[in-house]
Scaffold this motif. Sequence first.
Motif, PDB file in Angstrom:
ATOM      1  N   PHE A 169       0.856  -1.179   0.000  1.00 48.51           N
ATOM      2  CA  PHE A 169       0.000   0.000   0.000  1.00 48.51           C
ATOM      3  C   PHE A 169       0.893   1.229   0.000  1.00 48.51           C
ATOM      4  CE2 PHE A 169      -2.427  -3.266   2.262  1.00 48.51           C
ATOM      5  CZ  PHE A 169      -3.659  -3.203   1.643  1.00 48.51           C
ATOM      6  N   GLU A 170       0.467   2.234  -0.753  1.00 51.32           N
ATOM      7  CA  GLU A 170       1.164   3.511  -0.695  1.00 51.32           C
ATOM      8  C   GLU A 170       0.307   4.494   0.105  1.00 51.32           C
ATOM      9  OE1 GLU A 170       3.708   5.853  -3.920  1.00 51.32           O
ATOM     10  OE2 GLU A 170       1.556   6.125  -4.253  1.00 51.32           O
ATOM     11  N   ARG A 221       5.415  10.323   2.039  1.00 57.46           N
ATOM     12  CA  ARG A 221       5.057   9.131   1.266  1.00 57.46           C
ATOM     13  C   ARG A 221       5.689   7.885   1.900  1.00 57.46           C
ATOM     14  NH1 ARG A 221       6.248   6.942  -3.828  1.00 57.46           N
ATOM     15  NH2 ARG A 221       8.139   8.173  -3.998  1.00 57.46           N
ATOM     16  N   GLU A 236      -6.667  -3.248   4.787  1.00 56.34           N
ATOM     17  CA  GLU A 236      -7.141  -2.113   3.993  1.00 56.34           C
ATOM     18  C   GLU A 236      -8.392  -1.513   4.621  1.00 56.34           C
ATOM     19  OE1 GLU A 236      -7.435  -2.723  -0.242  1.00 56.34           O
ATOM     20  OE2 GLU A 236      -8.368  -0.762  -0.539  1.00 56.34           O
ATOM     21  N   ARG A 245      -8.816   2.260   6.000  1.00 55.79           N
ATOM     22  CA  ARG A 245      -9.839   3.155   5.445  1.00 55.79           C
ATOM     23  C   ARG A 245     -10.766   3.687   6.542  1.00 55.79           C
ATOM     24  NH1 ARG A 245      -8.805   3.887   0.454  1.00 55.79           N
ATOM     25  NH2 ARG A 245      -8.115   2.184  -0.894  1.00 55.79           N
ATOM     26  N   THR A 252      -3.801   9.912   1.321  1.00 54.10           N
ATOM     27  CA  THR A 252      -4.530   8.932   0.518  1.00 54.10           C
ATOM     28  C   THR A 252      -3.896   7.562   0.698  1.00 54.10           C
ATOM     29  OG1 THR A 252      -3.097   9.351  -1.374  1.00 54.10           O
ATOM     30  CG2 THR A 252      -5.154  10.617  -1.260  1.00 54.10           C
ATOM     31  N   GLU A 271      -3.398   3.886  -1.364  1.00 53.60           N
ATOM     32  CA  GLU A 271      -3.538   3.204  -2.651  1.00 53.60           C
ATOM     33  C   GLU A 271      -2.888   1.822  -2.599  1.00 53.60           C
ATOM     34  OE1 GLU A 271      -2.214   3.515  -7.321  1.00 53.60           O
ATOM     35  OE2 GLU A 271      -1.576   5.107  -5.961  1.00 53.60           O
ATOM     36  N   LEU A 315      -1.130  -1.150  -4.239  1.00 52.20           N
ATOM     37  CA  LEU A 315      -0.323  -1.196  -5.457  1.00 52.20           C
ATOM     38  C   LEU A 315      -0.437  -2.562  -6.114  1.00 52.20           C
ATOM     39  CD1 LEU A 315       2.926   0.605  -4.225  1.00 52.20           C
ATOM     40  CD2 LEU A 315       0.901   1.596  -5.320  1.00 52.20           C
TER      41      LEU A 315
END
Lengths: 368, 122
Positions: A62-63, A114, A128, A132, A141, A143, A145
């Motif tokens: 995950f980024e 980052r 995840e 969230r 954010t 994301e 990958l």
Amino acid sequence: MGETGTANRTLPLEDMHKAAGARFGAFAGWSMPITYPAGVLKEHLHTRAHVGLFDISHMRLFEVKGPGAAAFLSRLCPLDAADLSLSQSKYTFFLTEEACIIDDLIVTRLADDRFIVVANAGNAAEDEAHMRRFLGGFDCTLEPLDRVFFAIQGPEAEAALARAGIDGSNLAFMHGTEPQPGWFMSRSGYTGEDGFEIALAEHDARQLAGKLLADERVQWVGLAARDSLRLEAGLCLHGQDIDKTTDPVAAGLMWAIAKPVREKGGFIGAEALAKKIAAGASEKRVGLKPEGRQPVRAGTLLFAEDGSAAGGVTSGGFGPSAGHPVAMGYVRTALARPGTHLIAEVRGTKVPVTISSLPFTPHRYRKG
Amino acid sequence: MATTYFTEDHEWLSVDGGVATVGITDYAQEQLGDLVFVELPEKGRSLAKGDAAVVVESVKAASDVYAPVDGEITDVNETLSSEPALVNTSPTENGWLWKMRLSDEGQLAGLMDEAAYKKLIS
């Protein structure tokens, strides 16, 4: 490592593994190469002597990006993400409010704002959802990958990568970088050996695998040897040795939570963790060395010499480099001292086991 | 002259004069992977068809080997205590597991010959 359930996801490079003669099995919903024709013993020993190439694309990257990224990760993990230097990686956790372990992760700082989070396959969906749930409160954010992910492990990993055109010599253990656009490369692993993990797009991955495998020092290694290697190295497998019923205190993983972070708190599970530290763990994770050749597997019950219940085995098998069976599990704190003799009950047979310090095979990391 | 039979559990039996030598097939050893321990039974133990007779342990897992027929164990392959890998390298010869005196040779009729077994694993 439960080879159970059905596998409904296949690796992007499955054709390469098939061509290499892999035997597949289900793990965490993925059809994974378990062994190649060399077999688990040779694959294990090859990794310790040369280089093992593992396809670990089932793991999730995950980024986390944005001005609030460090604050977000410092809330979710017992970690001071703002204190990580650029390219530094840290082993950490997502904890429940009860300070139990949702997953163990590696967080790497790639820029001020980052980070890359590497999570276990079996927990990726839950991780995840967990992230969230808290994301809204932070200016960043998330994301997931989509990458192929390789582990390149063993004493000749740096040399083999160099021959494949990738310079890892400046990367110290537990550091990560982006050597090319879309690549993430860290010096880390799950074998106790020096090595690297590289996430990259499928096209690049096929090229890299081809280059690496052209080097006689490099061999595909499957999930079976990945498990025996990590067990010898004393590393936990989430879902077996740690899970949502265990905490970092009992698991002996408090080294991963810096003292200032414990004192400052502020992360999910901080209050419960402080209480557990103050109370002390009633049981502890330990290494177990069974006498003789018979492996003592996960689920085996352990007894003290007086016959009272001592605990249980969470991972166990044979250590090809150690040359004897190896296991780990949890025992009452009073029985956790190395050298303590216990009895494992294996199918009605009493197998003597000795509490052993971990790892069984010394770590050979390349610390900068 | 010995006759060899096969079971659906991937065992072979070589029967000669009412005594069967039992082992696992090459297919089975390949499925199991490298063996690191073989738990052998006691000589003299009576087995009924389907009883777990031997436990073979690979690096990863333990698996039972079942008695393919009724009988009494007359011998076990003690070499496997120190060299379990013989089951991998020589499953149908040096890696045999145990010998048993058959109580009912009629049970052999329910087993497969080599051609039928090869069809099963193909």
